[in-house]
Every structure is written in C-alpha cells, then in structure tokens.
Scaffold this motif. Sequence first.
Motif, PDB file in Angstrom:
ATOM      1  N   ALA A 291      51.821  28.438  47.472  1.00 49.91           N
ATOM      2  CA  ALA A 291      52.078  26.975  46.416  1.00 49.91           C
ATOM      3  C   ALA A 291      51.747  25.503  47.041  1.00 49.91           C
ATOM      4  O   ALA A 291      51.342  24.574  46.986  1.00 49.91           O
ATOM      5  CB  ALA A 291      53.453  27.370  46.335  1.00 49.91           C
ATOM      6  N   ALA A 292      51.726  25.733  48.150  1.00 50.25           N
ATOM      7  CA  ALA A 292      51.524  24.242  49.245  1.00 50.25           C
ATOM      8  C   ALA A 292      52.258  24.651  50.622  1.00 50.25           C
ATOM      9  O   ALA A 292      52.467  25.583  50.678  1.00 50.25           O
ATOM     10  CB  ALA A 292      53.120  23.160  48.502  1.00 50.25           C
ATOM     11  N   GLU A 293      50.929  23.831  51.410  1.00 47.83           N
ATOM     12  CA  GLU A 293      50.860  23.969  52.490  1.00 47.83           C
ATOM     13  C   GLU A 293      50.394  23.324  53.234  1.00 47.83           C
ATOM     14  O   GLU A 293      50.453  22.210  53.026  1.00 47.83           O
ATOM     15  CB  GLU A 293      50.026  25.327  52.707  1.00 47.83           C
ATOM     16  CG  GLU A 293      48.715  24.673  52.131  1.00 47.83           C
ATOM     17  CD  GLU A 293      47.196  25.328  53.323  1.00 47.83           C
ATOM     18  OE1 GLU A 293      47.516  26.599  53.742  1.00 47.83           O
ATOM     19  OE2 GLU A 293      45.917  25.230  53.285  1.00 47.83           O
TER      20      GLU A 293
ATOM     21  N   VAL B  46      59.632  31.027  49.497  1.00 48.70           N
ATOM     22  CA  VAL B  46      59.619  31.053  50.953  1.00 48.70           C
ATOM     23  C   VAL B  46      59.565  29.944  51.065  1.00 48.70           C
ATOM     24  O   VAL B  46      58.649  29.174  50.995  1.00 48.70           O
ATOM     25  CB  VAL B  46      59.266  32.671  51.310  1.00 48.70           C
ATOM     26  CG1 VAL B  46      59.116  33.096  52.123  1.00 48.70           C
ATOM     27  CG2 VAL B  46      59.340  33.606  50.596  1.00 48.70           C
ATOM     28  N   TYR B  47      59.855  29.429  52.154  1.00 51.04           N
ATOM     29  CA  TYR B  47      59.323  28.384  52.435  1.00 51.04           C
ATOM     30  C   TYR B  47      59.109  29.091  54.394  1.00 51.04           C
ATOM     31  O   TYR B  47      60.248  29.784  54.889  1.00 51.04           O
ATOM     32  CB  TYR B  47      60.270  27.408  52.336  1.00 51.04           C
ATOM     33  CG  TYR B  47      60.554  26.828  54.563  1.00 51.04           C
ATOM     34  CD1 TYR B  47      59.099  26.052  54.790  1.00 51.04           C
ATOM     35  CD2 TYR B  47      61.030  26.686  55.992  1.00 51.04           C
ATOM     36  CE1 TYR B  47      59.182  24.654  55.377  1.00 51.04           C
ATOM     37  CE2 TYR B  47      60.389  26.375  57.063  1.00 51.04           C
ATOM     38  CZ  TYR B  47      60.059  25.347  56.764  1.00 51.04           C
ATOM     39  OH  TYR B  47      59.214  24.339  58.168  1.00 51.04           O
TER      40      TYR B  47
ATOM     41  N   LEU C 126      56.073  29.382  49.426  1.00 46.66           N
ATOM     42  CA  LEU C 126      55.383  30.969  48.984  1.00 46.66           C
ATOM     43  C   LEU C 126      56.138  31.090  48.045  1.00 46.66           C
ATOM     44  O   LEU C 126      56.595  31.587  47.605  1.00 46.66           O
ATOM     45  CB  LEU C 126      55.071  32.172  49.820  1.00 46.66           C
ATOM     46  CG  LEU C 126      54.904  31.209  51.522  1.00 46.66           C
ATOM     47  CD1 LEU C 126      55.016  33.164  52.663  1.00 46.66           C
ATOM     48  CD2 LEU C 126      53.517  31.371  51.514  1.00 46.66           C
ATOM     49  N   GLU C 127      55.417  31.729  46.752  1.00 47.06           N
ATOM     50  CA  GLU C 127      55.460  32.390  45.158  1.00 47.06           C
ATOM     51  C   GLU C 127      54.689  34.104  45.535  1.00 47.06           C
ATOM     52  O   GLU C 127      53.535  34.215  45.939  1.00 47.06           O
ATOM     53  CB  GLU C 127      54.523  31.789  44.362  1.00 47.06           C
ATOM     54  CG  GLU C 127      55.772  30.816  44.243  1.00 47.06           C
ATOM     55  CD  GLU C 127      55.309  29.621  43.345  1.00 47.06           C
ATOM     56  OE1 GLU C 127      55.131  28.183  42.946  1.00 47.06           O
ATOM     57  OE2 GLU C 127      53.679  29.990  42.962  1.00 47.06           O
ATOM     58  N   HIS C 128      55.713  34.877  44.725  1.00 49.33           N
ATOM     59  CA  HIS C 128      54.879  36.434  43.996  1.00 49.33           C
ATOM     60  C   HIS C 128      53.425  35.618  43.765  1.00 49.33           C
ATOM     61  O   HIS C 128      53.623  35.032  43.279  1.00 49.33           O
ATOM     62  CB  HIS C 128      55.727  37.431  43.361  1.00 49.33           C
ATOM     63  CG  HIS C 128      56.854  37.756  44.269  1.00 49.33           C
ATOM     64  ND1 HIS C 128      57.032  38.771  45.008  1.00 49.33           N
ATOM     65  CD2 HIS C 128      58.301  37.483  43.641  1.00 49.33           C
ATOM     66  CE1 HIS C 128      58.026  38.761  45.316  1.00 49.33           C
ATOM     67  NE2 HIS C 128      59.093  38.088  44.492  1.00 49.33           N
TER      68      HIS C 128
ATOM     69  N   PHE D 137      66.797  38.214  46.186  1.00 50.38           N
ATOM     70  CA  PHE D 137      67.327  36.522  47.202  1.00 50.38           C
ATOM     71  C   PHE D 137      66.292  34.996  46.215  1.00 50.38           C
ATOM     72  O   PHE D 137      65.169  35.584  46.683  1.00 50.38           O
ATOM     73  CB  PHE D 137      66.775  36.737  48.625  1.00 50.38           C
ATOM     74  CG  PHE D 137      68.008  36.776  49.838  1.00 50.38           C
ATOM     75  CD1 PHE D 137      69.214  36.516  49.747  1.00 50.38           C
ATOM     76  CD2 PHE D 137      67.342  38.635  49.848  1.00 50.38           C
ATOM     77  CE1 PHE D 137      69.579  37.411  50.362  1.00 50.38           C
ATOM     78  CE2 PHE D 137      68.623  38.990  50.292  1.00 50.38           C
ATOM     79  CZ  PHE D 137      69.155  38.390  51.020  1.00 50.38           C
ATOM     80  N   ASP D 138      66.953  34.448  45.909  1.00 44.72           N
ATOM     81  CA  ASP D 138      66.163  33.227  45.386  1.00 44.72           C
ATOM     82  C   ASP D 138      64.980  32.374  46.033  1.00 44.72           C
ATOM     83  O   ASP D 138      64.365  31.911  45.502  1.00 44.72           O
ATOM     84  CB  ASP D 138      67.228  32.113  44.687  1.00 44.72           C
ATOM     85  CG  ASP D 138      68.192  33.003  43.687  1.00 44.72           C
ATOM     86  OD1 ASP D 138      67.347  33.724  42.791  1.00 44.72           O
ATOM     87  OD2 ASP D 138      69.061  33.093  43.654  1.00 44.72           O
ATOM     88  N   PHE D 139      66.124  32.124  47.925  1.00 44.58           N
ATOM     89  CA  PHE D 139      64.939  31.712  48.913  1.00 44.58           C
ATOM     90  C   PHE D 139      65.582  32.694  49.806  1.00 44.58           C
ATOM     91  O   PHE D 139      66.188  32.579  49.896  1.00 44.58           O
ATOM     92  CB  PHE D 139      65.445  29.872  48.219  1.00 44.58           C
ATOM     93  CG  PHE D 139      64.985  28.768  49.067  1.00 44.58           C
ATOM     94  CD1 PHE D 139      63.079  29.051  48.938  1.00 44.58           C
ATOM     95  CD2 PHE D 139      65.885  28.590  49.962  1.00 44.58           C
ATOM     96  CE1 PHE D 139      62.824  28.148  49.544  1.00 44.58           C
ATOM     97  CE2 PHE D 139      64.946  27.176  51.371  1.00 44.58           C
ATOM     98  CZ  PHE D 139      63.174  27.392  50.807  1.00 44.58           C
ATOM     99  N   ILE D 140      64.062  32.329  50.607  1.00 38.90           N
ATOM    100  CA  ILE D 140      63.833  33.180  51.627  1.00 38.90           C
ATOM    101  C   ILE D 140      63.588  31.712  52.244  1.00 38.90           C
ATOM    102  O   ILE D 140      62.581  30.891  52.090  1.00 38.90           O
ATOM    103  CB  ILE D 140      63.424  34.703  51.932  1.00 38.90           C
ATOM    104  CG1 ILE D 140      63.609  35.069  50.820  1.00 38.90           C
ATOM    105  CG2 ILE D 140      63.234  34.922  53.061  1.00 38.90           C
ATOM    106  CD1 ILE D 140      62.909  36.677  50.845  1.00 38.90           C
TER     107      ILE D 140
END
Length: 317
Positions: free
Chosen positions: A286-288, A251-252, A314-316, A219-222
């Motif tokens: 990546a951001a929070e 991921v959000y 989130l990213e890998h 999935f490109d976005f979760i």
Amino acid sequence: MTSMAAAQAPKSRDDCPELARIVDLIASENPLQKKRIEAFLNTRGPEYWTFAEGLSRILNHSFLTSDAARQEAARAYNKMCKDFLAEQIRFKKTGKYRVADAAEAQVHVYDDLTVMRYYMLGLLVSYMFWPNHYELFRFFLNHLPKPGIKRYLEIGLGHGLFSSTLLSRFPGVTGTAVDISETSISVATETLRTFQADLNRLRIVHGDYLTTDIGGADFDFIVMGEVLEHVNDAGAFMRRTKELLAPGGTVYMSTCANCPALDHVYHFKCVRQIRHLMDDAGFRIAAELALPAENIPEDQWEEELVTINYCALLEHA
Ligand SMILES: C[S@@+](CC[C@H](N)C(=O)[O-])C[C@H]1O[C@@H](n2cnc3c(N)ncnc32)[C@H](O)[C@@H]1O
C-alpha cells in the motif's frame, strides 16, 4: 513524535541536553562518528528534536547510568558502525554475505549475551543517528493503524522501540511479541519498562517465529522490522504473516537489499526481489520507501551493490 516527548517539546538543538550527552559520549570514542552525526543533526527540525531528546533521556536514565556502562555502550555503538563498514568493504569485493545460515548467526551473535546486548542498544541508537533508520521509524509512525485496533504482533522484538511505541499510542491494544534471542527480550523488557509501557498488555514469546506457537491469530497490525534479512526462508516468514493477519489488517515491514552484516543471511539483491516476495506471499504494497545508502542513480543500485533500506505497509491482496 512519540510519548517519549518531553513535557515541553524542544524547538531546537539547544533544547536537547540529553541528546548532547549521547553525542559527546559517542564522539569521545570516535571523532569521525561525531562528524557524521553533526552533518545529520544540522539538517534536522522540531519533529526530530522531540524524538531524539526523548529517546536520549530514556537511554541516559536507564541503560547508561554508570560511567562504565556509558563507555561500554559508546564503544559498542562505534564497533557496530565499524563492523558494518568492514562488512561493506568485504561485500563490495565478493558480492556475497559472510554468513549463509541463520544457525551460524545464532551462535556468533544472538547467543552471545554481551554481543547481542550492545548490538541491540547500538541499533536503538542508530534510529537517532543513521539517516535511513530514522526515516524507517518515521514511516512506521506515519503508517500506524487507525485508533481502536485490538491486537498486534511484533516479530523480532529486538530493542523494544516499536512495541513501546504501540503500547503507549494504543491504550486498548494487547500485543504479542516473538523473538529468538533471550538477550533481545531482556533488553526490550528494560526499554519497555523505561518507556513506562504497560507490560501487562504484552505477551512475550521466546522462540523461532516459524516454529513456535505464538498462541493466536487474527492480528490487526503486524510489525516485522529488520528481520527478513536474518532468516533462511524469508518467503516462509511472509506466508506465516499472511495467515496471522486479520481481514482488513496491515503489516509494517522493513528489510534491506545488499546490506552485509555479521548476522545477515537472506540476501535480497534488489528492491524488485523484495516486492516479488511480498506479492508471492499474497500481499499488496500500500506504501513503500526505498532508501539508498549512497548517492547513486536508481538504475545503477543493483550493479553497484548499493545498500538499500526498504520498508512497506502491506495489506491482504
Ligand atoms: C535486527 S533486530 C530488529 C529489531 C527491531 N525489530 C528493529 O526493527 O530495529 C532482529 C531481531 O529479530 C530477531 N530474530 C531473528 N530471527 C528470528 C526468528 N527466526 N524468530 C524470531 N525472532 C528472530 C533477533 O533476535 C533480533 O532481536
């Protein structure tokens, strides 16, 4: 802010008759809530009016069409606010959540169709009136993937707001959404229809995310909003999410620390623990955003058991 926007974007509160109906409805049941909502509304700007008026219009013309439904929904929202407050008071004394196992929450909340229906509607409304929930949704909108993503996954479809937004913002995307509660799926389906989302592009799977075959990966976005605090093994949820995320995908996720509720099971005691869990599962933050529910300095959050709403992109790793 979203495709819920009216043809002409409202510039001020005076341009928001649908929102006024919802506020009046809640206030008729509980004047104290009206005070809180008014205080919040007094600090809002055009981006908010567009979002809140659009969402109110959808609610007024779908879920809240009869007087009985309106009254029941207002009571449910107020009950949800009161339940949260009661759990807070209990938690500040004990330092523990009431429920220790997700199976218990399933019996008392997810499987009770009436409780769950109004809980999901109440949660949907809370994105308009709870300052922290509104900020979570803004973060989600501000961290959407670039146009052109092909596949997304939503874990814990809930009321359907997030999938409705994704399907309307990304015309070429196909989605998969998994939820353990049949009531959530039915409320979400109603929301999606009212948002005029293309349901042909969404595959809805009923079951436990950890054990149900959701038919696919990469999935490109979760999206995983407000789910981790409901499960026994939050680490296993994040590891499965890592396996299902495409290379380069994002991921959000949102969750909370020290946030007692009738169906909250996994107790994060501080933001650090949430970050560690993401790290252990192989993600990079990546951001929070970490939002305390009380005006207390950060170094006292853990000791004072302050409720923190948290979300991240989130990213890998
Ligand atoms: C609090 S709601 C969150 C709704 C929405 N995602 C949001 O961010 O507001 C949590 C949702 O997760 C679902 N859920 C809880 N445990 C689950 C599990 N093990 N597998 C799939 N869905 C689950 C619940 O049924 C509920 O619809």
